[in-house]
Design an enzyme around this catalytic site. Sequence first.
Site, PDB file in Angstrom:
ATOM      1  N   LYS A  45       0.818  -1.209   0.000  1.00 47.49           N
ATOM      2  CA  LYS A  45       0.000   0.000   0.000  1.00 47.49           C
ATOM      3  C   LYS A  45       0.857   1.267   0.000  1.00 47.49           C
ATOM      4  O   LYS A  45       0.479   2.278  -0.601  1.00 47.49           O
ATOM      5  CB  LYS A  45      -0.953  -0.019   1.195  1.00 47.49           C
ATOM      6  CG  LYS A  45      -2.145  -0.951   0.995  1.00 47.49           C
ATOM      7  CD  LYS A  45      -3.108  -0.879   2.149  1.00 47.49           C
ATOM      8  CE  LYS A  45      -4.413  -1.599   1.823  1.00 47.49           C
ATOM      9  NZ  LYS A  45      -4.237  -2.980   1.379  1.00 47.49           N
ATOM     10  N   GLU A 105      -3.680   7.425   7.021  1.00 49.95           N
ATOM     11  CA  GLU A 105      -4.462   8.239   6.099  1.00 49.95           C
ATOM     12  C   GLU A 105      -5.513   9.022   6.866  1.00 49.95           C
ATOM     13  O   GLU A 105      -5.996   8.584   7.924  1.00 49.95           O
ATOM     14  CB  GLU A 105      -5.169   7.360   5.047  1.00 49.95           C
ATOM     15  CG  GLU A 105      -4.238   6.716   4.040  1.00 49.95           C
ATOM     16  CD  GLU A 105      -4.987   5.901   3.013  1.00 49.95           C
ATOM     17  OE1 GLU A 105      -6.198   5.652   3.226  1.00 49.95           O
ATOM     18  OE2 GLU A 105      -4.376   5.508   2.010  1.00 49.95           O
ATOM     19  N   ARG A 153      -6.418  -8.075 -10.251  1.00 59.35           N
ATOM     20  CA  ARG A 153      -7.110  -9.332 -10.575  1.00 59.35           C
ATOM     21  C   ARG A 153      -8.543  -9.017 -10.970  1.00 59.35           C
ATOM     22  O   ARG A 153      -8.959  -7.863 -10.956  1.00 59.35           O
ATOM     23  CB  ARG A 153      -7.119 -10.248  -9.347  1.00 59.35           C
ATOM     24  CG  ARG A 153      -7.713  -9.555  -8.115  1.00 59.35           C
ATOM     25  CD  ARG A 153      -7.884 -10.488  -6.951  1.00 59.35           C
ATOM     26  NE  ARG A 153      -8.198  -9.799  -5.717  1.00 59.35           N
ATOM     27  CZ  ARG A 153      -9.398  -9.361  -5.366  1.00 59.35           C
ATOM     28  NH1 ARG A 153     -10.419  -9.526  -6.199  1.00 59.35           N
ATOM     29  NH2 ARG A 153      -9.605  -8.756  -4.216  1.00 59.35           N
TER      30      ARG A 153
END
Length: 628
Positions: free
Chosen positions: A117, A201, A293
């Site tokens: 991330k 965040e 994916r």
Amino acid sequence: MPIKKILIANRGEIAVRIINTCRQLNILTVAVFSDADRHAKHVMMADEQCHLGSTDLADSYLNVDKIVQAAIDHQVDAVHPGYGFLSERPALAKALDKANIIFIGAPVEALELMGSKSAAKQTMLLADVPCVPGYQEDDQTPDVLADAARAIGFPVLIKAVAGGGGKGMKIVHQATDFASQLKSAQREAQNAFGDDQVILEKYITRPKHIEVQVFADQHGHVVHLFERDCSTQRRYQKVIEEAPAAGLSDATRTDMLNAAVKATQAINYVGAGTVEFIMDGDDSFYFMEMNTRLQVEHRVTEMITGVDLVAWQIAVAQGDPLPKKQTEIHDRGHAIQVRLYAEDPDNNYLPSTGLLEQVKLMQLEHSLVDSGVRASDSVTIHYDPMIAKLVVWAKNRNKCISKMLQVLDQSAVFGVKTNLAFLSRLLSTREFRKHQIYTNTLDNDELILAQEITPEVVAIYVHHLLHLNQTGEVWKQASGWHVQGTEPLLLELRFKGETLAYQISWEEGQYLINGTDHYWPQKEDICHIHRHQVQVIHQHLRYEFSLPDHEAKAVTSSANAILAPMPGKIIEVKVNPGDEVVTGQSLVVMEAMKMELELKAERDAVIKDIAYSENDQVRADDILVELE
């Protein structure tokens, strides 16, 4: 060279879905399976089968070496990983490349980059893709992280760098809680991913989860296939998905689609991918992550675009250019997908394991069912308890909601608890219809769900069923029928764990329950019946109850024996030969389907003989206890 045979490194509904597309393309398929899946639907459908190992994931679906060896042994051209399991693991892609077998997925470099991330966010910032303000540096010193949190401003979201599915994710509302929540997030991340690194965040208090389907080929072409709204979540797990997202302005939608394409180009991507954004109340949106994916919710995109994304994956993997240019991809109408789970919403959504005695999943025009199970299959503790994905399309969102409610009403599952009723109640809320569901709405218990009718009302339906002797799988009442004769019916009903007694009669054009006037069933009401179990749907609300199992009682009484209802293990024997027992007394406890079952006396009796002891394995219909 065209792909002629594919090994599917997955199970359940996604394996079935891939097999169906392969059949249309005349591509042979190989199914892999664990001990628990030996007779699973995807295994029966595939052209070839390969046993991997035990139910332990590390010995089967997560074992890279075994899957690659299976691909070699079956001489396949490619491996499709589906989603979950190894779909985003660079190790599988690398091992297949070494074996000269195509991996139908993202390039290794993209898997590694988007798997972190912090690295993903740094890459997006360099590509000028909007990102949530935060901290994504390598220094993980607690004091440095605490200072960064204060600089961002509370509330702050702590996220595991290698995370997913909500693991290692904590919301911190005030500075005094930061240290303890950081330790908790790091501990979760270490246990789940073997990596305790985190990023911080700014936490958006009313977030919408909007994601964009992207596709890229090996020739440098990148397109989007519009967006999906996945805001209806519980504990970071999606419950309902729809496409396109409702309530987006044209300007915001265009900016978001362009940002997704830019993000895809920034990492030299190939294949199907999803760029996920979080959106706040003023229509600002920020990059959250990229799933490298196919997504569980890809079906709603297929419904509005008319594209088979699995077929596109296969085409791109074998080197073909994208089948369509951006100007040739159009969206029309609206699609909604719900995830039907074997879980108990009334018991904190705990998974419900056991035998699927009956599965009836309704399909209407412009709807589909993706399912990896059938009636007589079992829901086990080993895998995700999703029974099916139900997807519908209609010309607009309101018609789509109505159509999905119709599908849910006419579907029924017996043998395990499901979230069918919860899904109907959720779709019926004002907040969902006004697209005012946020990612934290369900967790905060902010919805006012429709109130259920009383068990007395359900008792009327039971009376109808008994009186009219309706035994079909699905029954819909006709108007104008009611009790015949004047004698009241005495009814004992097991409803939500309670045993309730009623006297029902029909007098002067109305139903009386214990002498009081009650609800009159409507023509639109639906009833599903399976053996002595009944599900009634009234105004999209589902009521489940059971009638006394007279047949089972008769068999038990006449046979003078207690039989094992299914294979299992004896946990406890509570009586001895010669004991006098009374109706309802617990005689034997056995374990079956990971559940404990109490077998009770159906009549007063004397114990004649006991055939098994504790820890003995028994087969279905074995005589456990004989009665005098």
